[in-house]
Scaffold this motif. Sequence first.
Motif, PDB file in Angstrom:
ATOM      1  N   ALA A 219       0.818  -1.218   0.000  1.00 49.03           N
ATOM      2  CA  ALA A 219       0.000   0.000   0.000  1.00 49.03           C
ATOM      3  C   ALA A 219       0.848   1.263   0.000  1.00 49.03           C
ATOM      4  N   PHE A 220       2.021   1.195   0.638  1.00 48.31           N
ATOM      5  CA  PHE A 220       2.912   2.352   0.686  1.00 48.31           C
ATOM      6  C   PHE A 220       3.952   2.243  -0.417  1.00 48.31           C
ATOM      7  N   GLU A 221       4.010   3.248  -1.260  1.00 53.28           N
ATOM      8  CA  GLU A 221       4.937   3.246  -2.382  1.00 53.28           C
ATOM      9  C   GLU A 221       6.382   3.404  -1.919  1.00 53.28           C
ATOM     10  N   ASN A 222       6.587   4.244  -0.913  1.00 49.75           N
ATOM     11  CA  ASN A 222       7.938   4.520  -0.404  1.00 49.75           C
ATOM     12  C   ASN A 222       7.978   4.314   1.106  1.00 49.75           C
ATOM     13  N   VAL A 223       9.003   3.618   1.561  1.00 41.67           N
ATOM     14  CA  VAL A 223       9.183   3.344   2.988  1.00 41.67           C
ATOM     15  C   VAL A 223      10.612   3.713   3.378  1.00 41.67           C
ATOM     16  N   THR A 224      10.747   4.539   4.406  1.00 39.48           N
ATOM     17  CA  THR A 224      12.060   4.842   4.962  1.00 39.48           C
ATOM     18  C   THR A 224      12.159   4.202   6.335  1.00 39.48           C
ATOM     19  N   ILE A 225      13.176   3.385   6.521  1.00 36.90           N
ATOM     20  CA  ILE A 225      13.417   2.720   7.791  1.00 36.90           C
ATOM     21  C   ILE A 225      14.660   3.338   8.417  1.00 36.90           C
ATOM     22  N   LYS A 226      14.475   4.047   9.515  1.00 34.43           N
ATOM     23  CA  LYS A 226      15.598   4.653  10.238  1.00 34.43           C
ATOM     24  C   LYS A 226      16.113   3.648  11.263  1.00 34.43           C
ATOM     25  N   PHE A 227      17.401   3.484  11.320  1.00 39.23           N
ATOM     26  CA  PHE A 227      18.000   2.596  12.315  1.00 39.23           C
ATOM     27  C   PHE A 227      18.228   3.402  13.595  1.00 39.23           C
ATOM     28  N   VAL A 228      17.363   3.202  14.567  1.00 41.00           N
ATOM     29  CA  VAL A 228      17.395   3.971  15.813  1.00 41.00           C
ATOM     30  C   VAL A 228      17.553   2.972  16.954  1.00 41.00           C
ATOM     31  N   THR A 229      18.794   2.692  17.320  1.00 39.45           N
ATOM     32  CA  THR A 229      19.060   1.615  18.279  1.00 39.45           C
ATOM     33  C   THR A 229      18.766   2.004  19.719  1.00 39.45           C
ATOM     34  N   TYR A 347      30.174 -21.216  48.844  1.00 43.03           N
ATOM     35  CA  TYR A 347      29.875 -19.817  48.570  1.00 43.03           C
ATOM     36  C   TYR A 347      28.769 -19.307  49.487  1.00 43.03           C
ATOM     37  N   SER A 348      28.731 -17.987  49.665  1.00 42.63           N
ATOM     38  CA  SER A 348      27.718 -17.339  50.493  1.00 42.63           C
ATOM     39  C   SER A 348      27.667 -15.863  50.109  1.00 42.63           C
ATOM     40  N   PRO A 349      26.676 -15.121  50.609  1.00 36.91           N
ATOM     41  CA  PRO A 349      26.643 -13.682  50.318  1.00 36.91           C
ATOM     42  C   PRO A 349      27.914 -12.965  50.758  1.00 36.91           C
ATOM     43  N   LYS A 350      28.576 -13.465  51.790  1.00 38.81           N
ATOM     44  CA  LYS A 350      29.830 -12.850  52.240  1.00 38.81           C
ATOM     45  C   LYS A 350      31.034 -13.348  51.447  1.00 38.81           C
ATOM     46  N   LYS A 351      30.881 -14.514  50.839  1.00 41.69           N
ATOM     47  CA  LYS A 351      31.948 -15.089  50.020  1.00 41.69           C
ATOM     48  C   LYS A 351      31.326 -15.564  48.704  1.00 41.69           C
ATOM     49  N   PRO A 352      30.976 -14.623  47.850  1.00 42.98           N
ATOM     50  CA  PRO A 352      30.196 -14.979  46.659  1.00 42.98           C
ATOM     51  C   PRO A 352      31.015 -15.621  45.540  1.00 42.98           C
ATOM     52  N   VAL A 353      30.338 -16.424  44.733  1.00 46.96           N
ATOM     53  CA  VAL A 353      30.928 -16.898  43.487  1.00 46.96           C
ATOM     54  C   VAL A 353      30.852 -15.737  42.494  1.00 46.96           C
ATOM     55  N   LYS A 354      31.881 -15.570  41.673  1.00 44.13           N
ATOM     56  CA  LYS A 354      31.951 -14.411  40.788  1.00 44.13           C
ATOM     57  C   LYS A 354      32.063 -14.835  39.320  1.00 44.13           C
ATOM     58  N   PHE A 355      31.311 -14.142  38.471  1.00 39.87           N
ATOM     59  CA  PHE A 355      31.439 -14.345  37.019  1.00 39.87           C
ATOM     60  C   PHE A 355      30.853 -13.134  36.299  1.00 39.87           C
ATOM     61  N   THR A 356      31.055 -13.076  34.992  1.00 41.25           N
ATOM     62  CA  THR A 356      30.554 -11.974  34.160  1.00 41.25           C
ATOM     63  C   THR A 356      29.264 -12.389  33.466  1.00 41.25           C
ATOM     64  N   ILE A 357      28.332 -11.444  33.363  1.00 36.49           N
ATOM     65  CA  ILE A 357      27.137 -11.655  32.545  1.00 36.49           C
ATOM     66  C   ILE A 357      27.076 -10.562  31.491  1.00 36.49           C
ATOM     67  N   GLN A 358      26.872 -10.963  30.250  1.00 40.36           N
ATOM     68  CA  GLN A 358      26.803 -10.009  29.141  1.00 40.36           C
ATOM     69  C   GLN A 358      25.340  -9.739  28.781  1.00 40.36           C
ATOM     70  N   THR A 359      25.079  -8.518  28.336  1.00 39.87           N
ATOM     71  CA  THR A 359      23.708  -8.166  27.961  1.00 39.87           C
ATOM     72  C   THR A 359      23.692  -7.036  26.947  1.00 39.87           C
ATOM     73  N   THR A 360      22.614  -6.981  26.188  1.00 41.04           N
ATOM     74  CA  THR A 360      22.345  -5.826  25.343  1.00 41.04           C
ATOM     75  C   THR A 360      21.699  -4.741  26.202  1.00 41.04           C
ATOM     76  N   LYS A 361      21.597  -3.543  25.645  1.00 39.33           N
ATOM     77  CA  LYS A 361      20.992  -2.423  26.380  1.00 39.33           C
ATOM     78  C   LYS A 361      20.115  -1.633  25.412  1.00 39.33           C
ATOM     79  N   GLY A 362      18.804  -1.815  25.532  1.00 35.80           N
ATOM     80  CA  GLY A 362      17.873  -1.131  24.649  1.00 35.80           C
ATOM     81  C   GLY A 362      17.496  -1.912  23.422  1.00 35.80           C
TER      82      GLY A 362
END
Length: 508
Positions: A219-229, A347-362
């Motif tokens: 239905a739309f002859e022209n479409v502009t898609i802006k990349f807005v991350t 492990y415990s809250p005073k002696k926690p196990v540690k690791f990295t978690i990766q994530t996107t944002k937005g």
Amino acid sequence: MTINRRDLLGYGAAALGAATLGLPRAAKAADELTIAYNVNLPSWDPTTGPSAVNPTIQGLYQSVFDQIIGQKPDLSFTPGLLTEWGWNEDRTKVTMTVRDGVKWHDGSPFTAEDVVWSLQRAGDEKTGNPIQFVWKNVNNFKIDGNKITGDVVQFDPVYFKWMSFLTGYIMPKAYYEKVGAEGFEKAPIGTGPYMVDKFERNAFLRLKANPNYWGTKPAFENVTIKFVTDAASRVAEIESGSSQVTLEIPYEEYDRLIAKDGLAGSIKNVSDIGMIFFNDIEAMLDKNVRQAAVMAVDKELLVKRLLRGYGQPISTLETPEYAAFDASIKVEHNPEKAKELLAASGYSPKKPVKFTIQTTKGFKPKDYEMIQAIVGMWRKVGIEAKIEVYEIAKHYELRAADKLAPAAFYNWGNSIGDPTTSTGFAMYGPSPHSVWDSNDLVDMINPLWGEKDEAKRIAGWKAVDKYIAEQAYVLPLMQYAQPIVHSKKVNVVQHVSGALLPALMTPA
């Protein structure tokens, strides 16, 4: 006149056209549509490289290319570039009928030869198709007019389903061989409802309707898609009227915007799930740590508070719409049990196990905030996770190289609803889409790839899902509800796959 990216974000489609022609700005024409999209388009080949398995850009690909077999908004299959398809009785051959009268965007005819060339190319490991292990299962194709037959090397129950999913596109044989990969990136052509008019990487894509399209004319002859991350910028786009459609914004903004004059919205549970990959490295090799990490997360609270009740918590990598969904598989939210498991590993809250978690944002609504909340839940039981933010393209790169952090957030799409394309590819070690590599899981999954008895196949996948939940090899979070906000002057049909398709949009 040159328009830079900053200027472009303030322009609508009609204004863009007027500016480039040196004409004064005019009101937006009825056949012009501007969409604020949530991701960039890294590549124009929908069949190779990491981009090919990114569910979030399939709507862009499907605007320019047709899938081999079509899929309606409710995910049911429908004829596409193939009008008929199927197996012979003993599943040793496939038969396909190619649609007549289709043209490529350059005006050349679409033929059965394009189909065979594309399927052979997809099945060749040298090509770089991420789903090569599906496409390689049929070869020795023969063409008779618009009829194609092929020999089954190894029976794959989802071979035809994949023709409506990731990398399930036909490429133009003669044109691609003429211009090569580099030339195709500069000037891609397909058979789809829209043709590429102009493309500025990381900025915008301008499409124009394909006058020779075999299906329903857009239905739309022209479409502009802006990349807005940036999600806040997408909200600004729709609120200011610079764009008429946007998606994947925070749910509180969705509720606010659809209450405004001139705006409307659509929100449905789609085939996407939010999940956290566990990589079989470092702390995640400890079952107690994995189980504690899963049990500590209050998914109901995440959906209620962060997602405003939109979406559905899940315990496996299957949603209720998927073929292998099993409602009996439940993983309890039990912080006290999580503490006991961690204590057993020192492990415990005073002696926690540690690791990295990766994530996107937005990238998805509240993705970063959700991981922040999960890290807070983990901290209370004895897990200290460091958050590392990455772009979605980086996730694909790291996952393909098996270099994700011990935990990594991801949005998994499965619009064909088959367990092979959710649990299977996400959790099968040899798959390029998995980072969990334990042999116990590989041995359970191996027999299911070629199982011809459908009831036995689905039961087998349910058993795999139950085992994964018991071992805590992955952290499923929720099935997403996709928020789309649009001008009341535009009708939007929401596709359950999550693909935003301008070809389904019409002026109100």
